[in-house]
Write an enzyme that holds these catalytic residues in place. Structure first.
Site, mmCIF file in Angstrom:
data_model
loop_
_atom_site.group_PDB
_atom_site.id
_atom_site.type_symbol
_atom_site.label_atom_id
_atom_site.label_comp_id
_atom_site.label_asym_id
_atom_site.label_seq_id
_atom_site.Cartn_x
_atom_site.Cartn_y
_atom_site.Cartn_z
ATOM 1 N N ALA A 262 0.863 -1.185 0.000
ATOM 2 C CA ALA A 262 0.000 0.000 0.000
ATOM 3 C C ALA A 262 0.891 1.224 0.000
ATOM 4 O O ALA A 262 1.867 1.303 0.744
ATOM 5 C CB ALA A 262 -0.902 0.013 1.229
ATOM 6 N N TYR B 28 8.860 10.886 -3.680
ATOM 7 C CA TYR B 28 8.514 9.466 -3.715
ATOM 8 C C TYR B 28 9.743 8.594 -3.465
ATOM 9 O O TYR B 28 9.729 7.689 -2.616
ATOM 10 C CB TYR B 28 7.891 9.158 -5.089
ATOM 11 C CG TYR B 28 7.660 7.696 -5.372
ATOM 12 C CD1 TYR B 28 6.555 7.025 -4.839
ATOM 13 C CD2 TYR B 28 8.523 6.979 -6.206
ATOM 14 C CE1 TYR B 28 6.336 5.681 -5.105
ATOM 15 C CE2 TYR B 28 8.311 5.643 -6.484
ATOM 16 C CZ TYR B 28 7.214 4.998 -5.939
ATOM 17 O OH TYR B 28 7.001 3.663 -6.216
HETATM 18 N N1 NAD Z 1 4.097 -0.186 -10.516
HETATM 19 C C1 NAD Z 1 5.404 0.009 -10.476
HETATM 20 O O1 NAD Z 1 6.075 0.087 -11.519
HETATM 21 C C2 NAD Z 1 6.119 0.116 -9.154
HETATM 22 C C3 NAD Z 1 7.510 0.274 -9.163
HETATM 23 C C4 NAD Z 1 8.180 0.399 -7.946
HETATM 24 C C5 NAD Z 1 7.472 0.335 -6.754
HETATM 25 N N2 NAD Z 1 6.127 0.189 -6.774
HETATM 26 C C6 NAD Z 1 5.419 0.151 -5.486
HETATM 27 O O2 NAD Z 1 4.619 -1.018 -5.405
HETATM 28 C C7 NAD Z 1 3.449 -0.764 -4.639
HETATM 29 C C8 NAD Z 1 2.231 -1.158 -5.442
HETATM 30 O O3 NAD Z 1 2.203 -0.396 -6.646
HETATM 31 P P1 NAD Z 1 1.055 -0.546 -7.733
HETATM 32 O O4 NAD Z 1 1.681 -0.337 -9.046
HETATM 33 O O5 NAD Z 1 0.264 -1.774 -7.484
HETATM 34 O O6 NAD Z 1 0.218 0.756 -7.393
HETATM 35 P P2 NAD Z 1 -1.345 0.947 -7.117
HETATM 36 O O7 NAD Z 1 -1.551 2.405 -6.996
HETATM 37 O O8 NAD Z 1 -2.143 0.181 -8.102
HETATM 38 O O9 NAD Z 1 -1.519 0.240 -5.694
HETATM 39 C C9 NAD Z 1 -1.315 0.888 -4.479
HETATM 40 C C10 NAD Z 1 -2.488 0.516 -3.573
HETATM 41 O O10 NAD Z 1 -2.284 1.078 -2.269
HETATM 42 C C11 NAD Z 1 -3.464 1.761 -1.854
HETATM 43 N N3 NAD Z 1 -3.004 2.828 -0.958
HETATM 44 C C12 NAD Z 1 -2.287 3.935 -1.274
HETATM 45 N N4 NAD Z 1 -2.002 4.638 -0.161
HETATM 46 C C13 NAD Z 1 -2.538 3.941 0.879
HETATM 47 C C14 NAD Z 1 -2.588 4.146 2.266
HETATM 48 N N5 NAD Z 1 -1.988 5.206 2.849
HETATM 49 N N6 NAD Z 1 -3.251 3.248 3.038
HETATM 50 C C15 NAD Z 1 -3.859 2.183 2.470
HETATM 51 N N7 NAD Z 1 -3.841 1.935 1.157
HETATM 52 C C16 NAD Z 1 -3.189 2.799 0.376
HETATM 53 C C17 NAD Z 1 -4.118 2.216 -3.126
HETATM 54 O O11 NAD Z 1 -5.515 2.431 -2.984
HETATM 55 C C18 NAD Z 1 -3.822 1.052 -4.067
HETATM 56 O O12 NAD Z 1 -4.806 0.037 -3.971
HETATM 57 C C19 NAD Z 1 3.498 0.722 -4.281
HETATM 58 O O13 NAD Z 1 4.041 0.845 -2.982
HETATM 59 C C20 NAD Z 1 4.440 1.305 -5.303
HETATM 60 O O14 NAD Z 1 5.088 2.457 -4.842
HETATM 61 C C21 NAD Z 1 5.436 0.078 -7.938
#
Ligand code: NAD
Length: 310
Positions: free
Chosen positions: A74, A141
């Site tokens: 999250a 970030y």
């Molecule tokens: N997608 C990428 O390329 C990528 C790369 C590096 C890191 N990440 C990390 O992986 C994780 C998942 O990414 P994703 O692509 O699935 O993004 P996403 O936005 O689809 O998923 C994030 C989820 O967390 C929830 N969320 C956000 N803030 C929150 C909070 N304070 N409390 C509770 N829920 C919360 C959102 O509603 C969402 O469901 C994130 O931490 C992101 O930073 C993603």
């Protein structure tokens, strides 16, 4: 059978991970505040708590459940959004991690696996970038992801073992095609489907390392077991392959059944110019290797996207 918490299971990666863990027979709970995630993404078998992970009321709602592992995904997932609202980014990406670690220590959860990011590196001087290379994040970030890694390291001394996965550019079926703030592949594909036009912010010779969501899920699953003496570990999750923005555009356009115009305009604050990452460490220590090439992966993603749109 293990009892597991996957925070952020309404999101792209978290929902895929929760599905995979449930399919292996584990029980899974999640906390998600539905900011970028959607309720429909949460698997039906998952115990769902709607709330902000940074808010102590959310972890209290877990009722002291001692999980065998916590996967903390999250968070505020977009670099651009972190410039628009750095205070929210701090709460969503750093306070939330601290909250998860406090909870894990309190109830005795032995392992926390964290979704960190290649954004911690900034613009690397040597490529492919390795885990031991310098870190100089260019966005709030990236700063928050790095701070969370350090909290994991500190808590590993007398709390849960910590594993930080530095995910590179994750893509694949299930990514939000309407969120134009996060995910290079999903932004381009989403624009192509909505407008038959892609507006690229930043130059075409930038490059990234595209890693498929099912490979990322596999990395989380392997990272959860605790190895010998290393109570805190960092791994790149990447393919080691450099893909230019122009190549990604060609792959997406080549797989779509209609023509798509491309325009270059503006830029993104804090954008890394180019990065791709070594996966030697996770390969050596956890036996993980990526299965998807960017060609096959993007083709599959485009097929998924076009078969679901009207
Ligand atoms: N997608 C990428 O390329 C990528 C790369 C590096 C890191 N990440 C990390 O992986 C994780 C998942 O990414 P994703 O692509 O699935 O993004 P996403 O936005 O689809 O998923 C994030 C989820 O967390 C929830 N969320 C956000 N803030 C929150 C909070 N304070 N409390 C509770 N829920 C919360 C959102 O509603 C969402 O469901 C994130 O931490 C992101 O930073 C993603």
């Amino acid at each position: 059978v293990a009892d597991l918490l996957v925070t952020g299971a309404a999101g792209f990666i978290g929902s895929a991970l929760a599905r995979a863990l449930l399919a292996q027979g584990h029980t899974v709970a999640t906390i998600d505040n539905l900011t970028t995630g959607r309720r429909v993404n949460v698997p039906a078998a998952c115990d769902f708590i709607e709330g902000d992970v940074a808010d102590p009321a959310s972890t209290r709602a877990l009722g002291g459940r001692r999980f065998d592992a916590i996967f903390h995904l999250a968070g505020q997932s977009g670099g651009i959004r972190s410039f628009r609202d750095p205070f929210y980014d701090l709460a969503a990406n750093v306070t939330s991690t601290l909250r998860v670690l406090e909870y894990a220590r309190e109830v005795g959860t032995p392992s926390v696996v964290y979704a960190s990011s290649m954004s911690v590196y900034g613009d690397p001087h040597v490529l492919p970038v390795r885990e031991s290379d310098p870190v100089e994040p260019k966005s709030p970030y990236g700063v928050g992801k790095l701070a969370s890694e350090h909290y994991l390291r500190l808590y590993a001394e007398d709390g849960p073992a910590g594993t930080a996965l530095r995910l590179n550019n994750v893509y694949g079926a299930g990514q939000d095609l309407l969120d134009f703030d996060q995910g290079m592949a999903s932004i381009f594909l989403g624009q192509a489907i909505a407008d038959r036009r892609i507006v690229v912010k930043g130059p075409r010779d930038r490059f990234r390392d595209f890693v498929h969501v099912s490979d990322v899920v596999e990395a989380f699953i392997r990272a959860w077991s605790i190895p010998g003496a290393d109570r805190f570990r960092i791994y790149n999750v990447a393919t080691g392959r450099k893909t230019h923005v122009s190549e990604l555009l060609d792959l997406i356009r080549g797989a779509l059944p209609f023509d798509v115009a491309v325009e270059f305009a503006g830029e993104t604050p804090g954008d890394q110019f180019g990065i791709f990452s070594s996966f030697d460490r996770i390969k050596d220590e956890l036996g993980w290797i990526p299965k998807f090439s960017v060609e096959d992966g993007i083709k599959g993603m485009v097929d998924w996207a076009t078969s679901r749109s009207p």
